[in-house]
Design an enzyme around this catalytic site. Structure first.
Site: not given
Ligand code: FAD
Ligand code: EPU
Length: 277
Positions: A158, A205
């Site tokens: 990420r 998330c």
């Protein structure tokens, strides 16, 4: 080029955020003009928490030639390496690849990103990341377009290290022909892994997983699921999702983030735009 003042709540999946000047660029000349004052780049707004006061900088959104993307057909060779506009939506490309029997994008099923935002975040699931299928990336910075090899972009879990002020304008993927049944089976596995994720408005998330663990599991174990501030709730379905039940403000969402971080040392996955209380 279109320039309009818009509420960023309308351009983000979480549905919160105040006003900004949105510059939709359609040509390379537009890019030059739009970047002549401080700016931010907006993809599909699916990893953003934007302040209720909006942002002062120009918000650049990719349209026109930068949003064109087709995997094309028919394909005679085993490998297909199309250049695609970075403003195109990943879910559309995943479905096009499925139809054409092209493999490589299956791990990204269900991620509501633009291609450029997916590169910036190195979006992925436990089945794989976009970095795994990148052949090259075109990035606008310092007034010109530059082509990078993915190894130059610092892609990790990420994260990426794009050139300062860099705008991903085109992305070259590396896909290969495959048996449709194999593609379908892979997609079903990814889909099954996402079943616990809520359908309500969110930005995915909120936190990165700590090495070897799951932020959602930790939030669950800490008993924080179901906690509400105003219109924002920590999802009962999956602890790492903060959902907007209809009228959440950025301030509501931020209070929940802070509350979670009082209990757990988690690092935000979301990008924060503007000032939060
Ligand atoms: P935005 O949210 O618009 O922007 C995110 C960052 O990228 C910002 O810093 C922005 O400036 C930058 N950016 C955007 N476009 C460009 C560009 N063209 N050039 C340079 N910088 C750019 N993520 C995962 O990794 N895996 C998942 O499984 C996943 N599931 C999700 C499920 C849901 C329901 C939702 C809402 C989100 C999910 N996400 C997931 C989060 C999100 O989709 C990813 O982080 C995605 O990569 C963000 O892309 P975007 O285009 O929406 O970027
Ligand atoms: N779990 C709980 N309670 C919860 C949530 C999860 O006990 O409330 C447990 C699950 O039962 C499972 C474990 O925690 O044993 C992991 O959960 P899950 O399989 O849902 O995966 P995750 O680690 O929470 C990651 C990514 C998602 C991606 C899925 C699917 C991160 C932060 N999250 O979630 O990505 O879609 O795997 O591969 O890396 C995102 O980044 O925005 C995102 C949604």
């Amino acid at each position: 080029m279109k320039v309009e003042v818009k509420r960023l709540a309308e351009l983000t999946t979480l549905g919160v955020g105040g006003e900004a000047e949105v510059w939709t660029v359609e040509t390379p000349a537009d890019l030059l003009e739009a970047t002549s004052a401080p700016y931010r780049v907006l993809g599909n707004g699916s990893n953003l928490l934007v302040s209720d006061r909006g942002v002062d900088e120009r918000v650049i959104k990719l349209g026109g030639v930068f949003a064109n993307a087709s995997l094309g057909e028919p394909h005679s060779s085993e490998h297909v390496t199309p250049w695609l506009g970075a403003g195109a939506l990943l879910p559309n490309l995943v479905q096009e690849a499925r139809r054409l029997g092209l493999s490589g994008l299956e791990p990204l099923l269900g991620i509501p990103a633009s291609l450029g935002g997916a590169v910036r975040m190195n979006a992925g699931t436990r089945f794989g990341e976009i970095g795994d299928v990148l052949e090259a990336v075109e990035i606008f910075h310092d007034g010109a377009l530059h082509v990078y090899h993915p190894d130059q972009l610092g892609l990790g879990y990420r994260q990426s290290r794009l050139p300062v002020g860099g705008i991903v304008t085109r992305v070259r993927l590396r896909l290969h022909k495959s048996d449709p049944a194999t593609i379908e089976a892979r997609m079903q596995a990814v889909d099954a892994a996402r079943k616990s994720q809520p359908k309500r408005r969110s930005a995915g998330c909120a936190f990165k997983n700590p090495p070897g663990d799951s932020a959602g599991r930790l939030i669950d174990e800490a008993g924080l699921k179901g906690l509400r501030v105003g219109g924002a709730v920590i999802s009962r379905e999956h602890g790492n999702f903060v959902v907007n039940t209809g009228r959440a403000s950025a301030a509501d969402v931020w209070k929940l983030v802070k509350r979670i971080q009082e209990e757990l040392p988690l690092e935000l996955e979301w990008e924060i735009w503007g000032e939060l209380p």
